[in-house]
Motif scaffolding. Structure first.
Motif, PDB file in Angstrom:
ATOM      1  N   GLY A 208     -16.711  -3.683 -16.846  1.00  0.00           N
ATOM      2  CA  GLY A 208     -15.554  -3.565 -17.723  1.00  0.00           C
ATOM      3  C   GLY A 208     -15.511  -2.215 -18.418  1.00  0.00           C
ATOM      4  O   GLY A 208     -16.340  -1.332 -18.192  1.00  0.00           O
ATOM      5  N   GLY A 209     -14.516  -2.067 -19.281  1.00  0.00           N
ATOM      6  CA  GLY A 209     -14.358  -0.813 -20.001  1.00  0.00           C
ATOM      7  C   GLY A 209     -15.005  -0.864 -21.371  1.00  0.00           C
ATOM      8  O   GLY A 209     -15.843  -1.712 -21.659  1.00  0.00           O
ATOM      9  N   GLY A 210     -14.592   0.049 -22.221  1.00  0.00           N
ATOM     10  CA  GLY A 210     -15.133   0.103 -23.570  1.00  0.00           C
ATOM     11  C   GLY A 210     -16.161   1.200 -23.733  1.00  0.00           C
ATOM     12  O   GLY A 210     -16.530   1.904 -22.781  1.00  0.00           O
ATOM     13  N   LEU A 211     -16.626   1.343 -24.953  1.00  0.00           N
ATOM     14  CA  LEU A 211     -17.586   2.395 -25.263  1.00  0.00           C
ATOM     15  C   LEU A 211     -18.923   2.210 -24.552  1.00  0.00           C
ATOM     16  O   LEU A 211     -19.692   3.164 -24.408  1.00  0.00           O
ATOM     17  N   GLY A 212     -19.209   1.003 -24.118  1.00  0.00           N
ATOM     18  CA  GLY A 212     -20.444   0.764 -23.381  1.00  0.00           C
ATOM     19  C   GLY A 212     -20.507   1.550 -22.087  1.00  0.00           C
ATOM     20  O   GLY A 212     -21.601   1.878 -21.605  1.00  0.00           O
ATOM     21  N   ARG A 213     -19.337   1.890 -21.531  1.00  0.00           N
ATOM     22  CA  ARG A 213     -19.323   2.671 -20.293  1.00  0.00           C
ATOM     23  C   ARG A 213     -19.888   4.068 -20.504  1.00  0.00           C
ATOM     24  O   ARG A 213     -20.467   4.670 -19.594  1.00  0.00           O
TER      25      ARG A 213
ATOM     26  N   LEU B 261     -11.338  -1.369 -28.358  1.00  0.00           N
ATOM     27  CA  LEU B 261     -10.511  -1.983 -29.399  1.00  0.00           C
ATOM     28  C   LEU B 261      -9.717  -3.150 -28.834  1.00  0.00           C
ATOM     29  O   LEU B 261      -9.617  -4.217 -29.457  1.00  0.00           O
ATOM     30  N   TYR B 262      -9.177  -2.966 -27.636  1.00  0.00           N
ATOM     31  CA  TYR B 262      -8.389  -4.036 -27.004  1.00  0.00           C
ATOM     32  C   TYR B 262      -9.266  -5.255 -26.712  1.00  0.00           C
ATOM     33  O   TYR B 262      -8.883  -6.399 -27.008  1.00  0.00           O
ATOM     34  N   LEU B 263     -10.446  -5.016 -26.124  1.00  0.00           N
ATOM     35  CA  LEU B 263     -11.353  -6.122 -25.809  1.00  0.00           C
ATOM     36  C   LEU B 263     -11.776  -6.858 -27.069  1.00  0.00           C
ATOM     37  O   LEU B 263     -11.786  -8.104 -27.107  1.00  0.00           O
ATOM     38  N   THR B 264     -12.096  -6.109 -28.120  1.00  0.00           N
ATOM     39  CA  THR B 264     -12.492  -6.726 -29.388  1.00  0.00           C
ATOM     40  C   THR B 264     -11.354  -7.561 -29.966  1.00  0.00           C
ATOM     41  O   THR B 264     -11.567  -8.691 -30.426  1.00  0.00           O
ATOM     42  N   GLY B 265     -10.139  -7.011 -29.945  1.00  0.00           N
ATOM     43  CA  GLY B 265      -8.992  -7.726 -30.494  1.00  0.00           C
ATOM     44  C   GLY B 265      -8.687  -9.006 -29.743  1.00  0.00           C
ATOM     45  O   GLY B 265      -8.417 -10.053 -30.351  1.00  0.00           O
TER      46      GLY B 265
ATOM     47  N   ALA C 290     -27.800  18.376 -29.041  1.00  0.00           N
ATOM     48  CA  ALA C 290     -27.139  18.133 -27.769  1.00  0.00           C
ATOM     49  C   ALA C 290     -26.120  17.004 -27.893  1.00  0.00           C
ATOM     50  O   ALA C 290     -25.039  17.053 -27.279  1.00  0.00           O
ATOM     51  N   THR C 291     -26.456  15.993 -28.693  1.00  0.00           N
ATOM     52  CA  THR C 291     -25.522  14.888 -28.913  1.00  0.00           C
ATOM     53  C   THR C 291     -24.276  15.374 -29.643  1.00  0.00           C
ATOM     54  O   THR C 291     -23.148  15.012 -29.286  1.00  0.00           O
ATOM     55  N   TRP C 292     -24.474  16.201 -30.658  1.00  0.00           N
ATOM     56  CA  TRP C 292     -23.343  16.758 -31.402  1.00  0.00           C
ATOM     57  C   TRP C 292     -22.473  17.610 -30.489  1.00  0.00           C
ATOM     58  O   TRP C 292     -21.238  17.531 -30.548  1.00  0.00           O
ATOM     59  N   ASP C 293     -23.074  18.390 -29.636  1.00  0.00           N
ATOM     60  CA  ASP C 293     -22.315  19.209 -28.703  1.00  0.00           C
ATOM     61  C   ASP C 293     -21.505  18.337 -27.747  1.00  0.00           C
ATOM     62  O   ASP C 293     -20.351  18.659 -27.423  1.00  0.00           O
ATOM     63  N   TRP C 294     -22.100  17.243 -27.304  1.00  0.00           N
ATOM     64  CA  TRP C 294     -21.392  16.349 -26.396  1.00  0.00           C
ATOM     65  C   TRP C 294     -20.188  15.719 -27.083  1.00  0.00           C
ATOM     66  O   TRP C 294     -19.104  15.612 -26.495  1.00  0.00           O
ATOM     67  N   LEU C 295     -20.387  15.295 -28.343  1.00  0.00           N
ATOM     68  CA  LEU C 295     -19.300  14.656 -29.086  1.00  0.00           C
ATOM     69  C   LEU C 295     -18.180  15.633 -29.434  1.00  0.00           C
ATOM     70  O   LEU C 295     -17.024  15.230 -29.573  1.00  0.00           O
TER      71      LEU C 295
ATOM     72  N   TRP D 110     -13.299  13.903 -24.629  1.00  0.00           N
ATOM     73  CA  TRP D 110     -12.392  13.021 -25.359  1.00  0.00           C
ATOM     74  C   TRP D 110     -11.131  12.698 -24.572  1.00  0.00           C
ATOM     75  O   TRP D 110     -10.418  11.747 -24.909  1.00  0.00           O
ATOM     76  N   SER D 111     -10.827  13.470 -23.554  1.00  0.00           N
ATOM     77  CA  SER D 111      -9.566  13.289 -22.842  1.00  0.00           C
ATOM     78  C   SER D 111      -9.812  12.904 -21.391  1.00  0.00           C
ATOM     79  O   SER D 111     -10.945  12.916 -20.906  1.00  0.00           O
ATOM     80  N   GLY D 112      -8.728  12.542 -20.718  1.00  0.00           N
ATOM     81  CA  GLY D 112      -8.817  12.240 -19.301  1.00  0.00           C
ATOM     82  C   GLY D 112      -9.329  10.846 -19.003  1.00  0.00           C
ATOM     83  O   GLY D 112      -9.664  10.063 -19.901  1.00  0.00           O
ATOM     84  N   ASP D 113      -9.389  10.543 -17.732  1.00  0.00           N
ATOM     85  CA  ASP D 113      -9.865   9.240 -17.282  1.00  0.00           C
ATOM     86  C   ASP D 113     -11.349   9.083 -17.612  1.00  0.00           C
ATOM     87  O   ASP D 113     -12.167   9.908 -17.202  1.00  0.00           O
ATOM     88  N   GLY D 114     -11.677   8.038 -18.338  1.00  0.00           N
ATOM     89  CA  GLY D 114     -13.056   7.804 -18.721  1.00  0.00           C
ATOM     90  C   GLY D 114     -13.484   8.565 -19.954  1.00  0.00           C
ATOM     91  O   GLY D 114     -14.666   8.533 -20.320  1.00  0.00           O
ATOM     92  N   GLY D 115     -12.550   9.235 -20.626  1.00  0.00           N
ATOM     93  CA  GLY D 115     -12.878   9.962 -21.847  1.00  0.00           C
ATOM     94  C   GLY D 115     -13.084   9.019 -23.025  1.00  0.00           C
ATOM     95  O   GLY D 115     -12.800   7.821 -22.953  1.00  0.00           O
ATOM     96  N   ILE D 116     -13.558   9.583 -24.133  1.00  0.00           N
ATOM     97  CA  ILE D 116     -13.853   8.772 -25.311  1.00  0.00           C
ATOM     98  C   ILE D 116     -12.614   8.047 -25.806  1.00  0.00           C
ATOM     99  O   ILE D 116     -12.684   6.867 -26.183  1.00  0.00           O
ATOM    100  N   THR D 117     -11.465   8.735 -25.810  1.00  0.00           N
ATOM    101  CA  THR D 117     -10.239   8.108 -26.299  1.00  0.00           C
ATOM    102  C   THR D 117      -9.885   6.871 -25.491  1.00  0.00           C
ATOM    103  O   THR D 117      -9.562   5.810 -26.047  1.00  0.00           O
ATOM    104  N   GLN D 118      -9.953   6.986 -24.167  1.00  0.00           N
ATOM    105  CA  GLN D 118      -9.653   5.835 -23.313  1.00  0.00           C
ATOM    106  C   GLN D 118     -10.646   4.706 -23.550  1.00  0.00           C
ATOM    107  O   GLN D 118     -10.249   3.532 -23.668  1.00  0.00           O
TER     108      GLN D 118
END
Length: 225
Positions: A171-176, A31-35, A6-11, A17-25
């Motif tokens: 905030g944002g990031g992958l934690g969301r 990356l921005y927060l870390t930098g 199920a995790t693989w299917d989700w990924l 991956w796209s749109g507002d709140g997608g993985i890319t965003q």
């Protein structure tokens, strides 16, 4: 369907991956927060460590104080900041908590690297008429670079792994992705978010390792943590 499938299917679902709140965003936000946090941490820690290492005074106290910060959970610091008057300053509570978390390895490794420079080399530089600033920048810093780079690598990887707490403060990031998975009671999404963070941290680690391998031989080395 088990959790891994199920995790693989989700990924591998394109819509995730796209749109507002997608993985890319979320990845760009992470990356921005870390930098930003890494940059601020370097501006705070490195000048202090380099100057104290050059002078050989007060460094032990600074390093010990920074190491105390390692024992304080970043989440606890974030909660205290959110409850303080600066809690309404947007993302600043998260940034401050992460900066405090990243300073110790940067400060410790840079200071140890500066103090580890051969005293005979420093005396030779001074004997050639170099000023204190010239000796520090042209002799000591280049020789301490392996340890400075090690501190930078450790701080960067730790920030990538810990920046997920930004989601707890809105905030944002992958934690969301992880917090959204908990809210939706979606175990695959929670696991997917954790996998993305782990992969991102490993990529950052790998990039630093590659950079060190491609760097000149004199700039390579292992350091303290």
């Amino acid at each position: 369907m088990n959790t891994l499938s199920a995790t693989w299917d989700w990924l591998t679902t394109a819509s995730n991956w796209s749109g507002d709140g997608g993985i890319t965003q979320r990845l760009i936000e992470h990356l921005y927060l870390t930098g930003v946090c890494l940059g601020i941490s370097c501006l705070v820690a490195l000048p202090v460590a380099l100057v104290l290492g050059h002078l050989g005074k007060g460094g032990a106290l600074a390093v010990n104080l920074s190491n105390i910060g390692r024992a304080v959970p970043t989440f606890a610091v974030l909660v205290l900041l959110l409850l303080s008057p600066i809690g309404g300053w947007g993302t600043w509570p998260t940034v401050i908590a992460l900066v405090l978390f990243a300073v110790p390895p940067l400060l410790t490794n840079a200071y140890v690297g500066m103090r580890g420079v051969d005293p005979d080399v420093v005396r030779a530089a001074r004997g050639m008429g170099m000023t204190g600033a010239q000796t520090m920048l042209r002799v000591e810093v280049p020789l301490a670079l392996p340890l400075i780079t090690t501190g930078l690598r450790i701080a960067a990887v730790q920030l990538v792994a810990t920046a997920t707490i930004a989601a707890l403060a809105g905030g944002g990031g992958l934690g969301r992705i992880i917090t959204a998975g908990f809210n939706l009671a979606s175990t695959p999404q929670v696991v997917a978010g954790a996998v993305l963070v782990a992969v991102f941290a490993l990529l950052v680690e790998g990039l630093f390792e590659l950079a060190q391998r491609l760097a000149p031989a004199w700039s390579r080395g292992s350091g303290a943590v």
